[in-house]
Write a protein that holds these residues in place. Sequence first.
Motif, mmCIF file in Angstrom:
data_model
loop_
_atom_site.group_PDB
_atom_site.id
_atom_site.type_symbol
_atom_site.label_atom_id
_atom_site.label_comp_id
_atom_site.label_asym_id
_atom_site.label_seq_id
_atom_site.Cartn_x
_atom_site.Cartn_y
_atom_site.Cartn_z
ATOM 1 N N GLU A 4 -0.325 11.487 8.014
ATOM 2 C CA GLU A 4 -0.733 10.626 7.036
ATOM 3 C C GLU A 4 0.289 9.377 7.075
ATOM 4 O O GLU A 4 1.523 9.611 6.737
ATOM 5 C CB GLU A 4 -1.160 11.080 5.857
ATOM 6 N N PRO A 5 -0.165 8.135 7.090
ATOM 7 C CA PRO A 5 0.768 6.895 6.764
ATOM 8 C C PRO A 5 1.425 6.960 5.488
ATOM 9 O O PRO A 5 0.657 7.387 4.495
ATOM 10 C CB PRO A 5 0.036 5.679 7.183
ATOM 11 N N PRO A 6 2.419 6.433 5.248
ATOM 12 C CA PRO A 6 3.178 6.319 3.947
ATOM 13 C C PRO A 6 2.328 5.123 3.170
ATOM 14 O O PRO A 6 1.531 4.349 3.910
ATOM 15 C CB PRO A 6 4.551 5.897 4.053
ATOM 16 N N VAL A 7 2.217 5.496 1.684
ATOM 17 C CA VAL A 7 1.397 4.507 1.195
ATOM 18 C C VAL A 7 2.550 4.138 -0.134
ATOM 19 O O VAL A 7 3.222 4.687 -0.472
ATOM 20 C CB VAL A 7 -0.218 5.036 0.441
ATOM 21 N N LYS A 14 0.497 -9.401 -7.781
ATOM 22 C CA LYS A 14 0.835 -10.966 -7.071
ATOM 23 C C LYS A 14 0.878 -10.857 -5.700
ATOM 24 O O LYS A 14 0.117 -11.818 -5.080
ATOM 25 C CB LYS A 14 1.731 -11.727 -7.950
ATOM 26 N N PHE A 15 1.937 -9.943 -5.334
ATOM 27 C CA PHE A 15 2.299 -9.999 -3.772
ATOM 28 C C PHE A 15 1.914 -8.896 -3.274
ATOM 29 O O PHE A 15 2.303 -7.751 -3.690
ATOM 30 C CB PHE A 15 3.695 -10.387 -3.941
ATOM 31 N N GLU A 16 1.126 -9.035 -2.146
ATOM 32 C CA GLU A 16 0.521 -7.916 -1.294
ATOM 33 C C GLU A 16 1.624 -7.233 -0.709
ATOM 34 O O GLU A 16 2.447 -7.746 0.030
ATOM 35 C CB GLU A 16 -0.279 -8.354 -0.292
ATOM 36 N N GLN A 17 1.737 -5.759 -0.696
ATOM 37 C CA GLN A 17 2.740 -4.788 -0.067
ATOM 38 C C GLN A 17 1.967 -4.083 0.941
ATOM 39 O O GLN A 17 2.898 -3.585 1.738
ATOM 40 C CB GLN A 17 3.409 -4.084 -1.233
ATOM 41 N N GLN A 18 0.814 -3.816 0.994
ATOM 42 C CA GLN A 18 0.229 -2.834 1.874
ATOM 43 C C GLN A 18 -0.019 -3.306 3.319
ATOM 44 O O GLN A 18 -0.108 -2.523 4.407
ATOM 45 C CB GLN A 18 -1.236 -2.669 1.339
ATOM 46 N N HIS A 19 -0.167 -4.550 3.710
ATOM 47 C CA HIS A 19 -0.529 -5.274 4.900
ATOM 48 C C HIS A 19 -1.420 -4.402 5.703
ATOM 49 O O HIS A 19 -2.543 -4.226 5.314
ATOM 50 C CB HIS A 19 0.928 -5.427 5.834
ATOM 51 N N THR A 322 6.674 -4.137 7.636
ATOM 52 C CA THR A 322 6.907 -4.080 5.997
ATOM 53 C C THR A 322 6.458 -5.494 5.646
ATOM 54 O O THR A 322 5.804 -6.373 6.251
ATOM 55 C CB THR A 322 8.492 -4.352 6.097
ATOM 56 N N SER A 323 6.846 -5.709 4.364
ATOM 57 C CA SER A 323 6.018 -7.017 3.935
ATOM 58 C C SER A 323 7.035 -8.092 4.050
ATOM 59 O O SER A 323 5.998 -9.057 4.372
ATOM 60 C CB SER A 323 6.431 -6.647 2.267
ATOM 61 N N GLY A 324 7.973 -8.044 4.607
ATOM 62 C CA GLY A 324 8.860 -9.097 5.117
ATOM 63 C C GLY A 324 8.320 -9.253 6.729
ATOM 64 O O GLY A 324 8.192 -10.590 6.989
ATOM 65 N N THR A 325 7.924 -8.431 7.245
ATOM 66 C CA THR A 325 7.450 -8.565 8.573
ATOM 67 C C THR A 325 5.885 -9.250 8.380
ATOM 68 O O THR A 325 5.796 -10.261 9.337
ATOM 69 C CB THR A 325 7.031 -7.241 9.321
ATOM 70 N N ARG A 326 5.308 -9.028 7.681
ATOM 71 C CA ARG A 326 3.999 -9.780 7.120
ATOM 72 C C ARG A 326 4.220 -11.202 6.849
ATOM 73 O O ARG A 326 3.506 -11.959 7.448
ATOM 74 C CB ARG A 326 3.153 -9.015 5.981
#
Length: 464
Positions: A4-7, A14-19, A322-326
């Motif tokens: 199971e992937p991490p959540v 405001k700022f999306e984290q899930q990508h 990660t969010s930075g990658t997105r």
Amino acid sequence: MSNEPPVVTKTFKKFEQQHILPIPENERSGTNWSLAAIWISLNMMPLTVITGAVASGSYGLPIGWSIVAILAGNVIGAFGSALHASQGPHLGIPQMLQARAQFGYLGASLFALIAFIMFMGFFASILIVAKDSLLAVFPEFNSTLAIIGFGAVGVVLCVFGYELLSKTMAWLSIVIGLAVAVSMILFWTKPEVTSQRAEAAFTFEGFFAMLAIGIVWQLAYAPYVSDYTRYLPKGTGPKAAFWGTYLGLVGSSVFVMSLGVLLGAANPENPLAALGEYLGPIGMVVLIVFAVSSALINGVELYSAVMNALTVMQSNFKTVITSGTRVWTTVVCGAVATAIALLGQGDFMTMFESFLTLLLYVLIPWSAINLADYFIVRKGEYSIGDLFAPDGGKYGKWNGVGLASYGVGLVAQVPFMITPIFTGPLAEPLQYIDIAWLVGFVVTAAVYLLLVRSAAAKRAVLQG
């Protein structure tokens, strides 16, 4: 050890984290209205107007038959997209990532790459048409600056992610809807416009070509409808996702494309310019609304381009997303698509029609396989953890059945294809009526189901 992937359990408003990760239930803030508003506002743009103008402008159909062809094409095409959309609340993952179940962990990245190219193309196309809308009002404005500015707006919206995009679309659907409605009413009251195509003759070639364009316009949404329906709570169910998507897409597309039919009849060479020519100051205001709204709407196109880019990166380069990658992927993709728009300002209509035609042929086999697998083979039962497993889990890295079926579906369309660079041998006997999409869908779905059952029978024999 669980696959199971991490959540992320904390809710970010405001700022999306899930990508590309599954959306947890506590972060599913979507509603029926917010979903419908996304699809309504997405079609309320000048690119949709230009697409409708093809019927009366390029194909020379009468206004009435143009609207009938548009209606029929959108009604048919949106059915497929809405079926894809119904998968979102159940699975909670982006649309093309789910293709790993049909094509394998690595195989699906091929289709994510195709979808990525498509969304980048739409982002660039929207920038060009938004620029044209602005220049129709302010002809002295620098076109390069307009494209760069509009591109930057789309990038900023996409960086913040779903929450801001959803709220922006909700407001836009109201503002642009009013602008289009006023334009439609005023144009229908002008006999010098409605009588433009009175002498035009109905042609099967033009009608079915426009029908196909309506279908591909809707199917172009199929690779990303679940990117947004995954934010609906699971309890909302597939029916709400289906009807919210279907009605939003069909209603807005037909409405705006019908305006395009009138503009194409009034000015085949530059349909958008007809707004200012026939409606004066009101038309100029509508053009400005179109230009600004297109920049905002483009955030949605870029968002899905980024989802597919991240899927490809994770599949092939073992990148930890990660969010930075997105964010960095968003900036880079936005810059590249903006550069494409700057380079493609020339013969836009010809390029865009060719782009739509090729999209239809490429998307049809994927759509057939995805729908057959989800609704007939697996009946919605997927292992989400295996979809994120680097070895593909139960789905493997490459799925020969899915890939072979897709190849057969592509080949089946070739004899019927009608494109600027190639026309199939069966197109002329059929009076150049484009049925390649229909052949491709039926053949692909049938081959996929046969191969799946054959593979299952072989496994049963080996296990028995």
